[in-house]
Every structure is written in structure tokens, then in C-alpha cells.
Design an enzyme around this catalytic site. Structure first.
Site, short mmCIF file in Angstrom:
data_model
loop_
_atom_site.label_atom_id
_atom_site.label_comp_id
_atom_site.label_asym_id
_atom_site.label_seq_id
_atom_site.Cartn_x
_atom_site.Cartn_y
_atom_site.Cartn_z
N GLY A 46 36.50 38.59 37.79
CA GLY A 46 37.46 37.50 37.94
C GLY A 46 38.76 38.02 38.49
O GLY A 46 39.10 39.19 38.31
N GLN A 51 47.67 38.25 40.45
CA GLN A 51 47.24 39.65 40.51
C GLN A 51 47.26 40.21 41.93
O GLN A 51 47.07 41.41 42.13
CB GLN A 51 45.81 39.80 39.96
CG GLN A 51 45.72 39.57 38.46
CD GLN A 51 44.30 39.76 37.99
OE1 GLN A 51 43.48 38.86 38.11
NE2 GLN A 51 43.98 40.94 37.48
N CYS A 89 40.87 44.36 32.50
CA CYS A 89 41.61 43.59 33.49
C CYS A 89 41.87 44.49 34.70
O CYS A 89 42.25 45.65 34.53
CB CYS A 89 42.92 43.12 32.88
SG CYS A 89 43.92 42.17 34.03
N LEU A 90 41.66 43.96 35.89
CA LEU A 90 41.89 44.75 37.11
C LEU A 90 43.35 45.22 37.21
O LEU A 90 43.63 46.24 37.83
CB LEU A 90 41.53 43.94 38.35
CG LEU A 90 40.04 43.66 38.57
CD1 LEU A 90 39.84 42.73 39.76
CD2 LEU A 90 39.27 44.96 38.79
N HIS A 131 40.61 34.00 30.57
CA HIS A 131 41.39 35.19 30.94
C HIS A 131 42.17 34.94 32.24
O HIS A 131 43.36 35.24 32.33
CB HIS A 131 40.43 36.38 31.09
CG HIS A 131 41.05 37.66 31.54
ND1 HIS A 131 41.03 38.80 30.77
CD2 HIS A 131 41.70 38.00 32.68
CE1 HIS A 131 41.66 39.77 31.43
NE2 HIS A 131 42.06 39.31 32.59
N GLU A 132 41.50 34.34 33.23
CA GLU A 132 42.16 34.11 34.53
C GLU A 132 43.24 33.05 34.40
O GLU A 132 44.30 33.16 35.02
CB GLU A 132 41.14 33.72 35.61
CG GLU A 132 40.01 34.72 35.86
CD GLU A 132 40.46 36.16 35.94
OE1 GLU A 132 41.57 36.42 36.42
OE2 GLU A 132 39.69 37.04 35.50
N HIS A 135 46.36 34.51 33.28
CA HIS A 135 47.12 35.15 34.36
C HIS A 135 48.04 34.13 35.05
O HIS A 135 49.16 34.47 35.44
CB HIS A 135 46.18 35.73 35.42
CG HIS A 135 45.67 37.11 35.10
ND1 HIS A 135 46.51 38.18 34.91
CD2 HIS A 135 44.42 37.59 34.94
CE1 HIS A 135 45.78 39.26 34.66
NE2 HIS A 135 44.50 38.93 34.66
NI NI Z 1 42.89 40.20 34.28
#
Ligand code: NI
Length: 165
Positions: A46, A51, A89-90, A131-132, A135
Site C-alpha cells: 500500500g 508518502q 510502513c515504506l 493504514h493508508e 497517512h
Molecule cells: Ni505506511
């Protein structure tokens, strides 16, 4: 295609609430293409526009059942039942944090053309979409921790990054 770069904590873009998308045009499509490419290259399931440094309510998700894109997503209902999962998380490389979230959520949003989507999500997809959407509110996994846990998690992250020298 847009040139986008993955933003890593503590980049200030990650802590800001993203703006609603109002124009569904070619640029949006190009952003979505670039975001999904970046997500796949980084082995993510995701990605949210903040991000990549964009203040826009756009998320891309693929939990193994194909690419899903949602614009201006919002959660319209949540199950009372929650369960926990280790989430990474990226934007927080090397970190995994156990997070409790509702097991099933109903999400409303738009596709890239502006058509309404209403979707019931469960399992990994439900976790990922929540989660997204966090963000888009400028909320990271670290924000679920108390100040002590947070310092510990960030230090642990530094040491795990150091190992990759
Ligand atoms: Ni994330």
C-alpha cells in the site's frame, strides 16, 4: 509519468493532513501510475500520496489480488471486533509495530475517473486501507505508541538501518 520519490520519516510531508482531490484528469492518472510503480518497486502492499510528498487523498493498494486505487477514501463503518497485526510502513524502514484495528471496514471513495466506489474490506485489505487512510490524516504507526515506546522504536529503527551499511 510523474517523477515521485518515496518520503522517509521524519519528512514533514508525512505529518500533514492531505487535501481532497477535486479534479479527475490525466495528471491524476499519471500520479496513480507513478505511485503504483513506486509501491511495487519497493515491495509495498500500500502507498498513500503523502508518502511521495503530495498533499492529495489518493491511495494505492495491492494485497495480492490486483491493484486497487481509491481517491478521497473514507471509512463509513467499522466492525466492533478488532484484531492486531504487525504492520510495517515504506516510510519507516525496518520498523514493525503491532497495531489493533477493526477487522472489517466499509470504505467509500472514488476511482480515478471520479466514479463512486463503496467497498467492504476484511483481512489484510482492511488493515492496509486503514493504514493508508491514516497517512492521509498525517498519522503514522509511531503515533499509536506512547512517548517511551516511540523513542524505543525510533532508536531500534536507527540500529536496524545501521546494520544495512
Ligand atoms: Ni505506511
Amino acid at each position: 509519468m510523474e517523477q515521485l520519490k518515496l518520503r522517509i520519516y521524519p519528512d514533514p510531508c508525512l505529518g500533514k493532513k492531505a487535501k481532497e482531490v477535486e479534479i479527475f484528469d490525466k495528471r491524476l492518472l499519471s500520479i496513480v501510475e507513478a505511485m503504483s510503480e513506486l509501491m511495487y518497486i519497493n515491495n509495498g502492499i500500500g502507498l498513500a500520496a503523502p508518502q511521495v510528498g503530495l498533499s492529495a487523498r489518493i491511495i494505492t493498494v495491492d494485497v495480492g489480488k490486483g491493484l486497487e486505487v481509491m481517491v478521497n477514501p473514507s471509512i463509513v463503518s467499522r466492525s466492533e471486533k478488532s484484531d492486531t497485526m504487525d504492520e510495517g510502513c515504506l516510510s519507516l524502514p525496518g520498523l514493525a509495530i503491532k497495531i489493533a484495528r477493526p477487522t472489517i471496514v466499509e470504505v467509500e471513495g472514488r476511482d480515478v475517473c471520479g466514479n463512486l466506489i463503496i467497498k467492504k474490506c476484511e483481512g489484510l485489505l482492511a488493515k492496509c486501507i486503514q493504514h493508508e487512510i491514516d497517512h492521509l490524516e498525517g498519522k503514522l504507526l509511531l503515533d499509536y505508541l506512547n512517548p517511551f515506546q516511540r523513542v524505543f522504536a525510533v532508536n531500534k529503527k536507527r540500529s536496524s538501518q545501521n546494520k544495512k551499511l
